[in-house]
Design a protein around this motif. Structure first.
Motif, mmCIF file in Angstrom:
data_model
loop_
_atom_site.group_PDB
_atom_site.id
_atom_site.type_symbol
_atom_site.label_atom_id
_atom_site.label_comp_id
_atom_site.label_asym_id
_atom_site.label_seq_id
_atom_site.Cartn_x
_atom_site.Cartn_y
_atom_site.Cartn_z
ATOM 1 N N HIS A 1 0.820 -1.216 0.000
ATOM 2 C CA HIS A 1 0.000 0.000 0.000
ATOM 3 C C HIS A 1 0.857 1.271 0.000
ATOM 4 C CE1 HIS A 1 -3.218 -2.580 2.295
ATOM 5 N NE2 HIS A 1 -3.178 -2.873 1.004
ATOM 6 N N PRO A 2 1.882 1.389 -0.842
ATOM 7 C CA PRO A 2 2.705 2.610 -0.816
ATOM 8 C C PRO A 2 1.935 3.819 -1.330
ATOM 9 C CG PRO A 2 3.305 1.256 -2.701
ATOM 10 C CD PRO A 2 2.332 0.449 -1.883
ATOM 11 N N VAL A 3 2.122 4.944 -0.659
ATOM 12 C CA VAL A 3 1.437 6.184 -1.036
ATOM 13 C C VAL A 3 2.352 7.376 -0.754
ATOM 14 C CG1 VAL A 3 -0.864 5.258 -0.527
ATOM 15 C CG2 VAL A 3 0.375 6.455 1.257
ATOM 16 N N THR A 4 1.910 8.572 -1.185
ATOM 17 C CA THR A 4 2.407 9.864 -0.679
ATOM 18 C C THR A 4 3.733 10.317 -1.283
ATOM 19 O OG1 THR A 4 1.450 9.091 1.403
ATOM 20 C CG2 THR A 4 2.432 11.223 1.470
ATOM 21 N N THR A 5 4.199 9.696 -2.356
ATOM 22 C CA THR A 5 5.478 10.096 -2.941
ATOM 23 C C THR A 5 5.368 11.306 -3.864
ATOM 24 O OG1 THR A 5 5.126 8.357 -4.586
ATOM 25 C CG2 THR A 5 6.577 7.852 -2.733
ATOM 26 N N CYS A 6 4.142 11.743 -4.152
ATOM 27 C CA CYS A 6 3.915 13.007 -4.881
ATOM 28 C C CYS A 6 2.792 13.753 -4.151
ATOM 29 C CB CYS A 6 3.518 12.763 -6.340
ATOM 30 S SG CYS A 6 4.765 11.955 -7.347
ATOM 31 N N ARG A 7 2.969 13.969 -2.886
ATOM 32 C CA ARG A 7 1.878 14.365 -2.009
ATOM 33 C C ARG A 7 1.221 15.681 -2.407
ATOM 34 N NH1 ARG A 7 4.521 15.309 3.813
ATOM 35 N NH2 ARG A 7 2.311 15.216 4.339
ATOM 36 N N MET A 8 -0.070 15.779 -2.090
ATOM 37 C CA MET A 8 -0.872 16.965 -2.380
ATOM 38 C C MET A 8 -0.767 17.964 -1.238
ATOM 39 S SD MET A 8 -5.001 17.183 -3.049
ATOM 40 C CE MET A 8 -5.419 16.192 -1.601
ATOM 41 N N GLY A 9 -0.705 19.241 -1.594
ATOM 42 C CA GLY A 9 -0.704 20.301 -0.602
ATOM 43 C C GLY A 9 -0.724 21.658 -1.271
ATOM 44 N N PRO A 10 -1.125 22.688 -0.553
ATOM 45 C CA PRO A 10 -1.259 24.013 -1.158
ATOM 46 C C PRO A 10 0.065 24.715 -1.423
ATOM 47 C CG PRO A 10 -1.759 24.116 1.186
ATOM 48 C CD PRO A 10 -1.553 22.666 0.861
ATOM 49 N N ASP A 11 1.161 24.236 -0.824
ATOM 50 C CA ASP A 11 2.446 24.935 -0.870
ATOM 51 C C ASP A 11 3.502 24.057 -1.510
ATOM 52 O OD1 ASP A 11 4.680 26.441 -0.476
ATOM 53 O OD2 ASP A 11 4.464 26.624 1.698
ATOM 54 N N ALA A 12 4.178 24.562 -2.536
ATOM 55 C CA ALA A 12 5.245 23.818 -3.212
ATOM 56 C C ALA A 12 6.411 23.525 -2.283
ATOM 57 C CB ALA A 12 5.738 24.593 -4.434
ATOM 58 N N ALA A 13 6.514 24.271 -1.186
ATOM 59 C CA ALA A 13 7.605 24.035 -0.251
ATOM 60 C C ALA A 13 7.423 22.756 0.553
ATOM 61 C CB ALA A 13 7.740 25.226 0.700
ATOM 62 N N SER A 14 6.213 22.167 0.518
ATOM 63 C CA SER A 14 5.960 20.961 1.300
ATOM 64 C C SER A 14 5.179 19.900 0.538
ATOM 65 C CB SER A 14 5.204 21.319 2.582
ATOM 66 O OG SER A 14 3.966 21.953 2.272
ATOM 67 N N SER A 15 4.984 20.068 -0.768
ATOM 68 C CA SER A 15 4.184 19.111 -1.530
ATOM 69 C C SER A 15 4.600 19.132 -2.997
ATOM 70 C CB SER A 15 2.695 19.451 -1.400
ATOM 71 O OG SER A 15 2.421 20.744 -1.917
ATOM 72 N N VAL A 16 4.003 18.238 -3.778
ATOM 73 C CA VAL A 16 4.333 18.100 -5.205
ATOM 74 C C VAL A 16 3.205 18.607 -6.095
ATOM 75 C CG1 VAL A 16 4.924 16.447 -7.033
ATOM 76 C CG2 VAL A 16 5.845 16.137 -4.719
ATOM 77 N N VAL A 17 1.959 18.342 -5.700
ATOM 78 C CA VAL A 17 0.807 18.797 -6.489
ATOM 79 C C VAL A 17 -0.097 19.654 -5.621
ATOM 80 C CG1 VAL A 17 0.894 16.776 -7.994
ATOM 81 C CG2 VAL A 17 -0.580 16.734 -5.969
ATOM 82 N N ASP A 18 -0.876 20.515 -6.277
ATOM 83 C CA ASP A 18 -1.799 21.368 -5.539
ATOM 84 C C ASP A 18 -3.122 20.635 -5.328
ATOM 85 O OD1 ASP A 18 -3.267 21.537 -7.912
ATOM 86 O OD2 ASP A 18 -2.622 23.576 -8.378
ATOM 87 N N THR A 19 -4.129 21.343 -4.829
ATOM 88 C CA THR A 19 -5.380 20.683 -4.470
ATOM 89 C C THR A 19 -6.207 20.258 -5.683
ATOM 90 O OG1 THR A 19 -6.442 22.841 -4.227
ATOM 91 C CG2 THR A 19 -5.523 21.831 -2.245
ATOM 92 N N ARG A 20 -5.788 20.652 -6.877
ATOM 93 C CA ARG A 20 -6.411 20.154 -8.098
ATOM 94 C C ARG A 20 -5.485 19.177 -8.806
ATOM 95 N NH1 ARG A 20 -11.103 22.967 -8.620
ATOM 96 N NH2 ARG A 20 -11.578 22.274 -10.731
ATOM 97 N N LEU A 21 -4.470 18.741 -8.082
ATOM 98 C CA LEU A 21 -3.521 17.707 -8.502
ATOM 99 C C LEU A 21 -2.616 18.156 -9.646
ATOM 100 C CD1 LEU A 21 -5.743 14.512 -8.173
ATOM 101 C CD2 LEU A 21 -4.533 15.814 -6.421
ATOM 102 N N ARG A 22 -2.458 19.480 -9.805
ATOM 103 C CA ARG A 22 -1.532 20.035 -10.787
ATOM 104 C C ARG A 22 -0.152 20.122 -10.155
ATOM 105 N NH1 ARG A 22 -5.699 24.953 -11.667
ATOM 106 N NH2 ARG A 22 -5.069 25.127 -9.466
ATOM 107 N N VAL A 23 0.881 19.702 -10.894
ATOM 108 C CA VAL A 23 2.241 19.726 -10.372
ATOM 109 C C VAL A 23 2.671 21.176 -10.157
ATOM 110 C CG1 VAL A 23 4.652 19.153 -10.866
ATOM 111 C CG2 VAL A 23 2.833 17.526 -11.448
ATOM 112 N N HIS A 24 3.136 21.472 -8.972
ATOM 113 C CA HIS A 24 3.574 22.828 -8.657
ATOM 114 C C HIS A 24 4.673 23.272 -9.628
ATOM 115 C CE1 HIS A 24 1.322 23.356 -4.965
ATOM 116 N NE2 HIS A 24 1.826 22.263 -4.423
ATOM 117 N N GLY A 25 4.489 24.430 -10.235
ATOM 118 C CA GLY A 25 5.508 25.003 -11.094
ATOM 119 C C GLY A 25 5.497 24.526 -12.526
#
Length: 538
Positions: free
Chosen positions: A474-498
């Motif tokens: 059950h591996p998860v979280t290697t491209c984690r979602m979050g509002p800030d690129a400083a702590s996540s990979v994708v935003d809340t619409r799952l778009r890659v930051h940057g």
């Protein structure tokens, strides 16, 4: 297909759902690329055949993690589906949503729209359930899920009684109001066949002219025009092919392959990419980081009454079970191994459940080289009580080893690297022994085979579960979602930051791990994500 609107990389659980939903209106051209081949294989479709797919390189990426100090230096085996349907074509088919608190935790971490009440419509939309209350369960979705009551072994019901004697309630629906307690699991099995994401979602959608699926297509890198993702490059049959997306590229390769492809394409930890000679497109230290996974172990017992071992071990038993399955699509081959299980708290004072239980009227102590011996159990009557941690605090990472897209990435699981995980597992396996000592089970048990009666002290028990535990896939979280690129990979619409026009939709975006099996969450969150993608496209 020339100039598709959407390119989806990976025909696993999430990719199959996306392909169905994005192509449904007929307005968008969708190209789905899958490195593996067809799922039209007998042992894929037969539910108990998944033991045969466990080490099959034609269906399985067959990854190996790094030697893990937390697992006594063992090299853990990580099977992942390399086939249409992805891991939903080779998994144990348990259908488990997770806890309300899991998703509310996602929402409260700065991800509006991802709470339990936000996702409940998607969970209901994807399923046709035969149990539960209508407030929680879907009745008209493509994924038919049900309990295997007709094939439930009598020993499983005795185990339910032992659990109830220890204070665990009998839970009729783990996907309803609460997960706590013991009971029958539900499975993605329909009419005696595995109902993978491919069968439920992709196969019907493949009849549409605006959806094309290409198998044997190993995507090697993403293509960019400045900050915008424009397409992908893939290898197939010795040829390199480039294809452009009119709207978006969506990665659905899973928690191993999605961060791997991002890193190969220059999106990831800058220092690591530069050390491998990969030009950095978008620096993000969280690509491949924050790996979370459930770790589990079995306690195995010899019984004084027949178990499934006596059905499936002898050649004539296999023959009878095979004839029953081929003629009627029922019997032991039409079900999964973990027919019962549950959830409990290792400490009654804990606010949430933290351990998952599994019961198998079946044992496989005697190994078989190159095969998971599901169809060749032990010659004596045996059964196992298993468990896995639900919300581990240990964290690992997945990083590419080189710029070669065909080299498996480095998987560092770091199991039991957090002391709380060790303490919880110690409490949990002691609870297993309490269950075995409860009257309904104690009257059935001849002896404990693994780890055995000599393993008594806390030190010996910890040493044993470090040596025998492993991933429960059950591996998860290697491209984690979050509002800030400083702590996540994708935003809340799952778009890659940057990066414009690039999303990640699979279990790798989960902000935190789920309380239970991850296939149902992968499917339901992909359904939810498709709504976001279509909304943005419109």
């Amino acid at each position: 297909m020339d100039n598709p609107d959407f390119i989806i990389v990976g025909a696993g659980s999430a990719g199959c759902v996306l392909a169905e939903r994005l192509s449904a209106s007929g307005r968008h051209r969708v190209l789905l690329l899958e490195a593996g081949g067809s799922d039209r294989r007998f042992f894929v479709q037969m539910p108990l055949g998944y033991g045969k797919t466990f080490f099959d390189p034609s269906l399985n990426w067959m990854y190996k993690a790094e030697p893990d100090p937390g697992l006594a230096g063992n090299v853990d085996y990580w099977p992942r589906g390399k086939v249409i349907g992805g891991s939903s074509s080779i998994n144990a088919m348990v259908w488990m949503r997770g806890a309300r608190e899991d998703y509310d935790e996602w929402r409260d971490a700065g991800n509006p729209g991802w709470g339990y009440d936000d996702l409940l419509p998607s969970f209901k939309a994807v399923e046709t359930a035969t149990i539960g209350e209508d407030a929680y369960r879907g009745r008209s979705g493509p994924m038919h899920v049900a309990q295997c009551t007709t094939t439930l072994h009598p020993l499983t019901r005795l185990w339910f009684k032992a659990a109830q004697d220890l204070g665990l309630p009998l839970n009729p629906d783990f996907n309803g109001a609460s997960q706590e307690g013991v009971g029958e699991f539900e499975f993605s099995i329909h009419a005696g066949r595995r109902l993978s994401a491919a069968r439920a979602f992709l196969r019907p959608a493949m009849k549409r002219p605006n959806l094309r699926v290409i198998t044997g297509a190993h995507v090697t890198r993403l293509l960019f025009d400045g900050a915008r993702a424009t397409g992908v490059e893939y290898r197939r049959g010795g040829r390199t092919v480039s294809v452009r997306a009119g709207r978006e590229v969506i990665l659905s390769g899973g928690s191993v392959n999605s961060p791997q492809l991002l890193q190969l394409s220059g999106i990831g930890p800058a220092a690591h990419l530069q050390s491998l000679g990969i030009p950095v497109h978008t620096a993000n230290d969280h690509v491949g980081a924050n790996l979370q996974d459930h770790v589990g172990i079995n306690y195995t017992y010899r019984a004084n009454r027949p178990t499934l071992n006596q059905v499936l071990r002898p050649w004539w038993g296999k023959m009878l079970a095979g004839m029953q399955y081929l003629a009627l699509r029922n019997g032991p081959l039409s079900a999964s191994l973990n027919q019962g299980g549950g959830f409990f708290r290792t400490d009654p004072g804990q606010a949430r459940i933290n351990m998952q239980l599994y019961f198998q009227a079946f044992s496989t102590v005697i190994p078989r080289v190159g095969e998971r011996p599901i169809l060749s159990p032990d010659p004596w009557p045996g059964f196992s009580i298993g468990l896995s941690n639900c919300r581990p605090k240990s964290r690992g990472e997945i990083m590419i080893r080189s710029a070669d897209p065909f080299e498996a990435p480095k998987i560092v699981a770091n199991a039991f690297s957090h002391e709380d995980d060790v303490r919880e597992m110690l409490d949990a396996v002691k609870f297993i022994r309490r269950m075995a000592a409860a009257r309904p089970m104690a009257e059935t048990i001849v002896e404990e085979i693994l780890p055995g009666p000599k393993v008594l002290s806390d030190e010996a028990i910890i040493d044993d579960f470090r040596r025998r535990s492993g991933t429960v896939y059950h591996p998860v979280t290697t491209c984690r979602m979050g509002p800030d690129a400083a702590s996540s990979v994708v935003d809340t619409r799952l778009r890659v930051h940057g990066v414009d026009r690039l999303r990640v939709v699979d279990c790798s975006f989960f902000p935190n791990i789920i309380t239970g099996n991850t296939n149902a969450p992968a499917i339901a969150t992909a359904w939810h994500a498709a709504g976001l993608i279509l909304s943005d496209a419109n």
